[in-house]
Structure formats: structure tokens, C-alpha cells
Design an enzyme around this catalytic site. Structure first.
Site, PDB file in Angstrom:
ATOM      1  N   ARG A 147       0.830  -1.203   0.000  1.00  0.00           N
ATOM      2  CA  ARG A 147       0.000   0.000   0.000  1.00  0.00           C
ATOM      3  C   ARG A 147       0.860   1.247   0.000  1.00  0.00           C
ATOM      4  NH1 ARG A 147      -5.069   0.899   4.025  1.00  0.00           N
ATOM      5  NH2 ARG A 147      -5.959  -0.397   2.386  1.00  0.00           N
ATOM      6  N   LYS A 168      -3.505  -6.836  11.938  1.00  0.00           N
ATOM      7  CA  LYS A 168      -2.920  -6.278  10.728  1.00  0.00           C
ATOM      8  C   LYS A 168      -1.569  -5.698  11.102  1.00  0.00           C
ATOM      9  CE  LYS A 168      -4.245  -2.325   8.990  1.00  0.00           C
ATOM     10  NZ  LYS A 168      -5.046  -1.284   8.311  1.00  0.00           N
ATOM     11  N   TYR A 183      -8.840   4.250  -4.088  1.00  0.00           N
ATOM     12  CA  TYR A 183      -9.970   5.035  -3.599  1.00  0.00           C
ATOM     13  C   TYR A 183      -9.440   6.292  -2.917  1.00  0.00           C
ATOM     14  CZ  TYR A 183      -8.635   2.233   0.481  1.00  0.00           C
ATOM     15  OH  TYR A 183      -7.912   1.603   1.461  1.00  0.00           O
ATOM     16  N   LYS A 191     -12.589  -5.266  -0.169  1.00  0.00           N
ATOM     17  CA  LYS A 191     -12.170  -4.772  -1.482  1.00  0.00           C
ATOM     18  C   LYS A 191     -11.361  -5.835  -2.222  1.00  0.00           C
ATOM     19  CE  LYS A 191     -11.880  -0.025   0.275  1.00  0.00           C
ATOM     20  NZ  LYS A 191     -12.026  -0.313   1.718  1.00  0.00           N
TER      21      LYS A 191
END
Length: 791
Positions: free
Chosen positions: A284, A312, A377, A476
Site C-alpha cells: 500500500r 494487521k 480510492y 475490497k
């Protein structure tokens, strides 16, 4: 309601003359003015559409576009000027407040509470104006699209391509309100806190020993996104990571590359089925493609029965080192060498990050993981600075992009991501099969509350309002992978068949933005259905539109989720522990006795029958007989249930006239299966095993009784022994079959009803029969048995 009626009911009265003249434009499409619409329809007489008519209509359309575009531009500039003026007033009031706090002599000049209330009202009025302008833009843009559609269908002159260029030349509908929302959020937070915005430890709330963390996801229709942002900012400020920097569009951009093995799709299926230890690995970055810091993240799912929480974890990596790290050419020691030299983190923290990096690197190399999908997004996060107990994020312009090289096209090649796109939504340079534009925004609500404590009232009203639709555990990664690879993915998420259902709904209660001086101006968010263009008379928009059946299906599913949410809140209030998350609550909803899945069909039996038909022979005959047997058995059970007398509920007069909701089953596409989340704990398997052992124990007892009766040696004892032996054998075989069936359903995570309605009753009946046989023989042949025993 029809769009014409929706436009008339939703417009702002003070702006009446600046909206598109939708009715006038519809009249311009008529060429039968010598008759009323009804007579013209009956006579079927219409003048052909001429070039003069077309020119007249285009001129009117241009005038309307110029009117709407000019007003939107002027109003936007007015709002900006009002925000700047209010910002000066707020800065001045806060400066006077700070001066009064530091110097007692300046207290006389300190702003009063009434002055702050006036500033708050001014900001509320500006927020309402932004909301109204966003609605104005959305309504007018929809009006232009619909009138062009009517024109093309009625006249058969195609104006849409030409007028699309005119709309792009005056893009009043492309105004972005994100910067406005950020500015208003900052000012409103300052005024609400009287110049003392909340500050604190970033781990606030995390030190509680007994708290409940809830994460719920919702879909938001594009028509409601701006209104939703404006409502939230009145309760939570927009979270800005760099307050000293002016907000830019790219600051909200987030991109993620998801990895998987395209041969096994093990990460996709693991995350979809929520198996213990299922992982998701992604890379990311924030902002544009020029961002140099890439975060390597791993999400690990933990089942509730393990006592651990899903986690996470991530670590930062320079973009130039990503390829070498993923290929194993760069060791983890080299990755964290600079971090050790800087000494900004403790040795323990660095060791933990290094261990994470080793595990991710090994998994990528060992499992042959490659980039398969990208998600992009723009995120707007709402949170009190330094307080993570309530965090709300809204992701808009969500897009899924292919990153693989599987069909021979080199999208990313040997690189870890493709380089032909950036953050230029909607990625018009890509072919349609490479990009999926998600139609909704995704709202995520994260709450951390003490056990038994209710979430804030405004959040409960928000999630129960018409602005959002709950979609538990929406992912997603799962949605993007299932969408981008339709020929390779055969197991679909449970929300997949509902993508074509319009999630807009009418206002359920008085919830929305209101002006401080006019409480009757409520939210105007409501469903706008397409006008019917089947007949020329439909231009009048006189007839109401019937409710869509698909909407009713989705409402039934969502109502069941909301009802289950209320049950969970009740359990929290009563102090019950082990609270389930949204996915687990969905799995624990009651299912019907005849259906494994309450809403979805996966066509397993049909696929097995088709496969057996291809094989042929006795395999097909056996499957066919079993299929018909199951069908007739179901029909017989349904007939027996229908014949059973049941009490009829008393009719409630208050519900008369309301539409009933009929719940139907969604069918998976041919060759696909729909996965419904099912929570399976080890205790479920142990319970099935304990039940089988209990049956086994009872069968052994019956067998022992039969063996004891044989020792008497007479005919009556032999008959009784046979009766108990038959019951014991039947109970043993039945319990073995039920146990194997339960183990299979648990293994496949099927949401079935494990309740055994008939077994215990049949066993009791068998025992009654066996005992009755024994007594009957004793009374009818008692003397003969005694005589044989004496001789």
C-alpha cells in the site's frame, strides 16, 4: 417516484428559477400540440421530428445548461467567500479567548457564549448550503441525462454524444467538495470546542481491560456521499495528518496491490471462507505514484475460539527495494539496517518488524504469490485527534484494476505493480476488462466501547438511516478479485448477486441536515427511479412507479441484519461476553428447516446431477433416483407442515396498507457458488462427537438388556431380546449416519440446522414397541413359557 416529481419535491425554494426546466423541455419534445396527450395517443398522430424542431430543442437545452452552470459557479464562489469570512471571525474569536485565558485584564473582551453560538449557526448554514448545492448539482445533472435519453428515444435523433461534449465544456457536475468539507470541519471543530480542539494520547481508549471493538461496513450511494460527510463533520472532525499543509486531492488517495497464487487462489478463498489463520498480503502507498514509501502489510484472521484477535501488521519499505525484497535478492537484515543505525526504534520493535518481513518474504516466494489486483480510492477519515475510540472512514471513487499477466498481456511485467496508471480516476486509458468502477462509496465505522456501553446516539441514528446500507465484512480484495477474474473464480462472496439492486431508499425517519433557522428543510435524499420510456405518453410522468422486486429482497436481508444487531446490543447491555462480530452474527441467524442457505442457492445438487449424467450408467441412475426421492420427501414434509394447525396472528390495524416484503432466493451464476459466512468452532465438532457417543452408549445399554434376556432361555425372553436388539442396531446405524452427515457439513462450513427433530422421538417409540412386545408375549404366553421352563 418519477424524476419529474422528485425534482419538484426536492428543489430549494429560493433557487427555484435556477433549476433545469425539465417540464418545459419535455413539452419541447411534443409535435402534436393540436391534440391533448390522451387524444394524440389514441389517434397515433404525430408530426415527424424536423430539423427545425431539433434546432429549437437544442437552443432551449443550451439556455438551460448555461443557466444551471452559471448559478452553480456563482454559488460555489459565494460559499468560498463565506467560508473565508467566517474563518476570519473564528480566528478573531479564538485569539480573544486565548488572550483572556492568559491575561485577566483581557477577559472583558473575551467572546461570549452567544457569540460562539452565532458562529456555530453561521457554519451550520454554510454546511446546509454546501449540501443544497451538491443536491442541486446532482439533480440537474440527472435531469440533463434523462431529457437527452427521452430526446434520443422519442425523436430517433442521437444528441447524446454531441451534448456530452457540451457538458464537459461546462463541468458544473464535476466540482469536488472535499476541500470544502476539510475547511468546514476544521472551523466547526474549533467553534464547537470553543478554541480547544481535542488532543491526547494516540492510544486513548486502548488501555481499557474490558472493551468491545466493532467494525461495520456500509455501502453509500453517490447521491448521499456529500450529505453524509457534512453530517459526520458536525460530530467528528476530518482527520488531517499534516495540518500545516494545504489540502490537495492526492492527499486522500490510497492504492493497494493484492497478492495471490493464480493457480490455487488460496489467499482469496482463505479470506472469503474466513478460515483460521487466513492471510491477505498487500502493498500500500498513500498519494500519487511518486510516493517513495511503500507499506508491506499482512492481515491475519483469527477465529474467536482461539482467544486471539485478528491482526494487521506492516512495515515500511522504499519503493526501489520492493522488487528485490519480493524476489529474495534483498535480505531482511538489509531492509532494517538503516533503521538500526538511526536508533529511533527499540531493538525489540525492530526485531518484531524483521520477523514479520521474513514471514512475508518466505510466503511470497514459497507460495508463488504475484500481484493480481489493485484497489484505488479516496478516503475521508473522521476521528478526534489522538482518540481512536470512534473512527469513521468513507472511501469514494473505489476502483479495482487488474495487475496480472495471466492472459498474455504484460500489465506489470516483472515489476511489482503496473506503471501505466496513477491516481487518475476513472482510468479512462484502460480497457474495460481491466478496470471495475465500484458504484458505491464504502463507509467503515470502528467503535471501541466499554462492555455494556451503547455507541453514541448520533452513530446509531446514522447507521439506521436511509443514507447507508449495511454489508457485513465487505472486502475490497475479495470483491476486486471476484470481479476481475470471472472465468477463474468460482466461489463468490454473499453480496455479489446484490450488486444490481438499487440501495437507495426513502427517508425512514427525520434524520439529515437542517438549517438552524428552518427546521423543516430536511434531507432530500430519496430514491430516483428511471422514467419509463415505453410510450410517448410516459413523458407526462403521471403514473407512480411500482416497487422493484429486487429492492424488496435486499430489504428483507438487510432488515434481518438490523434485527440481529439489536439482539447483539441487548446481549451487550446484559453484560454477556464473547460478543460476535458482524460476520459471525450473520452466520448465527436462524435458518429455515428446509433450506441450508436462507437467501442463496449454489446449485450443488444440480451440478452433481449434471456431472453424473455425463458419466452415465448406474452412477446417473442412482443420482437421479436420489434427486427424485429428496424432491418428493420435501413435498411430503411441506404438505404435512401445511396441514398442521397453527395459530393465526391477530391483525394489527396500524400496519394496514403497508407493502409486504417477499423474500426470494438469489441464484448463483451457472458454474459459480456463493459462499455464506459460517462460524465454526472446535466445540461444534466436539458437540457432534459427544452426541454420537451418547447414542452409542444408549445402544450398548439396549444391547446389554437384550443379552441379559437371552439368559432366561424361554420363548418370551428370546422375542424380547430380538426386539431390543433391533432397536439397538437401528439406533446405532442412525446415530452413525447423523454423525457422518454433521461432520461433513461442519467440514464444508454449511449453514444447516443441526437440530435432530425425529431421532429421539423415533427411539422412544422403538423402546415403547419393544417393551410392549415383551409384555404382550408374557401375558399371552405366560403359562407356556413357565411350563417349558419347569420341564
Amino acid at each position: 417516484m418519477r424524476f419529474g416529481q422528485q425534482l419538484r419535491s426536492s428543489l430549494v425554494k429560493d433557487w427555484y428559477y435556477y433549476y433545469i426546466s425539465y417540464d418545459e423541455l419535455k413539452k419541447s419534445l411534443r409535435t402534436d400540440f393540436e391534440h391533448t396527450p390522451l387524444v394524440a395517443s389514441g389517434l397515433k398522430k404525430r408530426k415527424p421530428w424536423s430539423e427545425e424542431d431539433e434546432q429549437h430543442f437544442v437552443n432551449e437545452l443550451e439556455q438551460e445548461l448555461d443557466k444551471v452552470s452559471t448559478f452553480q459557479k456563482v454559488k460555489s464562489q459565494e460559499i468560498i467567500r463565506r467560508i473565508n469570512a467566517t474563518e476570519k471571525e473564528v480566528s478573531e474569536a479564538i485569539a480573544r479567548t486565548e488572550a483572556a485565558n492568559q491575561d485577566d485584564r483581557a477577559r472583558a473582551n473575551a467572546p461570549s457564549e452567544e457569540e460562539y453560538l452565532l458562529l456555530e449557526e453561521d457554519l451550520s448554514d454554510i454546511i446546509a448550503d454546501v449540501h443544497d448545492l451538491a443536491k442541486f448539482t446532482q439533480l440537474n445533472y440527472t435531469g440533463f441525462q434523462k431529457i437527452i435519453k427521452k430526446h434520443d428515444k422519442t425523436t430517433h435523433w442521437h444528441l447524446r454524444p454531441v451534448f456530452a461534449a457540451r457538458l464537459n465544456a461546462r463541468p458544473f457536475f464535476k466540482d469536488d467538495y472535499d476541500a470544502t468539507v476539510v475547511s468546514l470541519s476544521k472551523l466547526y471543530d474549533l467553534v464547537r470546542t470553543r478554541g480547544n480542539p481535542v488532543k491526547g494520547d494516540s492510544g486513548a481508549g486502548g488501555k481499557q481491560q474490558n472493551f468491545i471493538r466493532q467494525t461495520t461496513k456500509y455501502w453509500v450511494h453517490p447521491d448521499n456521499i456529500t450529505e453524509l460527510k457534512l453530517i459526520i463533520l458536525k460530530h467528528l472532525p476530518v482527520l488531517v495528518f499534516n495540518p500545516s499543509k494545504e489540502f490537495e486531492r492526492k492527499d486522500s488517495a490510497i492504492s493497494s496491490i493484492y497478492y495471490d497464487n493464480p493457480d490455487t487462489w488460496e489467499l482469496y478463498e482463505g479470506r472469503l471462507k474466513k478460515t483460521e489463520g487466513a492471510e491477505a498480503i498487500r502493498l500500500r502507498w498513500y498519494g500519487g505514484m511518486e510516493s517513495d514509501t511503500i507499506f508491506v502489510e499482512r492481515k491475519t484472521h483469527r477465529e474467536d475460539w482461539t482467544g486471539e484477535k485478528s491482526v494487521k501488521a506492516r512495515f515500511a519499505l522504499k519503493e526501489k527495494h520492493v522488487n528485490a525484497f519480493l524476489k529474495g535478492d534483498m535480505t531482511t537484515e538489509q531492509v532494517f539496517e538503516k533503521m538500526r543505525r538511526d536508533g529511533k526504534k527499540s531493538e525489540k520493535e525492530i526485531n518484531d518488524l524483521e520477523q514479520l518481513a521474513k514471514e512475508v518474504q518466505f510466503r511470497v516466494i514459497d507460495r508463488n504469490l504475484v500481484p493480481v489486483c489493485r484497489s484505488f480510492y479516496n478516503r475521508t477519515a473522521f476521528q478526534l485527534p489522538g482518540d481512536a475510540r470512534v473512527r469513521i472512514s468513507l472511501d469514494t471513487e473505489l476502483s479495482m484494476i487488474r495487475e496480472d499477466n495471466m492472459d498474455g498481456r504484460q500489465r506489470c511485467g516483472k515489476n511489482w505493480r503496473r506503471m501505466d496508471i496513477g491516481i487518475d480516476w476513472p482510468f479512462s486509458q484502460l480497457p474495460k476488462e481491466d478496470v471495475e468502477l465500484f458504484p458505491y462509496g464504502v463507509l467503515e465505522v470502528k467503535l471501541q466501547t466499554a462492555a455494556g456501553q451503547e455507541p453514541p446516539e448520533w452513530i446509531r441514528e446514522l447507521v439506521a438511516s436511509h443514507l447507508v446500507e449495511a454489508v457485513p465484512k465487505f472486502s475490497k480484495f475479495i470483491h476486486g478479485t471476484a470481479t476481475m477474474f470471472p472465468t477463474r473464480i468460482h466461489l463468490l462472496p454473499f453480496w455479489f448477486p446484490q450488486m444490481d439492486v438499487d440501495i437507495r431508499k426513502p427517508v425512514s425517519h427525520n434524520f439529515g441536515l437542517q438549517r438552524p433557522d428552518n427546521s423543516t428543510d430536511a434531507s432530500t435524499s430519496a430514491a430516483m427511479d428511471d422514467d419509463s420510456d415505453d410510450d410517448y405518453d410516459d413523458l407526462d410522468d403521471d403514473q407512480p412507479l411500482n416497487d422493484d422486486e429486487n429492492v424488496q429482497r435486499l430489504r428483507a436481508a438487510r432488515d434481518a441484519l438490523e434485527e440481529h444487531e439489536e439482539e447483539r446490543r441487548s446481549e451487550q447491555a446484559n453484560g454477556k461476553s464473547n460478543v460476535l462480530d458482524e460476520e459471525e452474527r450473520l452466520a448465527h441467524q436462524p435458518v429455515t428447516e428446509a433450506d441450508d442457505y436462507p437467501l442463496y442457492d449454489s446449485e450443488d445438487e444440480e451440478e452433481e446431477l449434471a456431472e453424473a449424467k455425463r458419466v452415465g450408467g448406474w452412477t446417473y441412475r442412482r443420482k437421479l433416483v436420489a434427486s427424485y426421492a429428496n424432491l418428493w420427501t420435501d413435498k411430503l414434509l411441506n404438505a404435512l407442515k401445511a396441514s398442521k394447525p397453527t395459530p393465526s396472528p391477530t391483525e394489527n390495524g396500524g400496519t394496514q396498507g403497508k407493502l409486504g416484503v417477499s423474500e426470494k432466493r438469489f441464484k448463483a451464476p451457472k458454474g459459480k457458488k456463493i459462499h455464506v459466512p459460517v462460524r465454526v468452532e472446535p466445540k461444534v465438532s466436539f458437540a457432534a462427537e459427544r452426541t454420537f457417543l451418547a447414542w452409542l452408549e444408549f445402544s450398548i445399554i439396549l444391547g446389554s438388556i437384550a443379552a441379559t434376556l437371552l439368559n432366561f432361555g424361554d420363548t418370551i425372553s428370546l422375542v424380547s431380546a430380538w426386539a431390543f436388539t433391533v432397536v439397538a442396531v437401528i439406533a446405532l446405524m442412525y446415530s452413525m449416519g447423523i454423525y457422518l452427515w454433521r461432520v461433513d457439513k461442519i467440514k464444508n462450513r454449511r449453514a444447516v440446522s443441526f437440530h435432530d427433530k425425529w431421532g429421539p422421538s423415533a427411539l422412544c417409540l422403538g423402546l415403547v414397541v419393544a417393551v410392549s412386545i415383551s409384555f404382550a408375549y408374557r401375558f399371552t404366553h405366560g403359562g407356556e413359557g413357565d411350563l417349558r421352563g419347569r420341564t
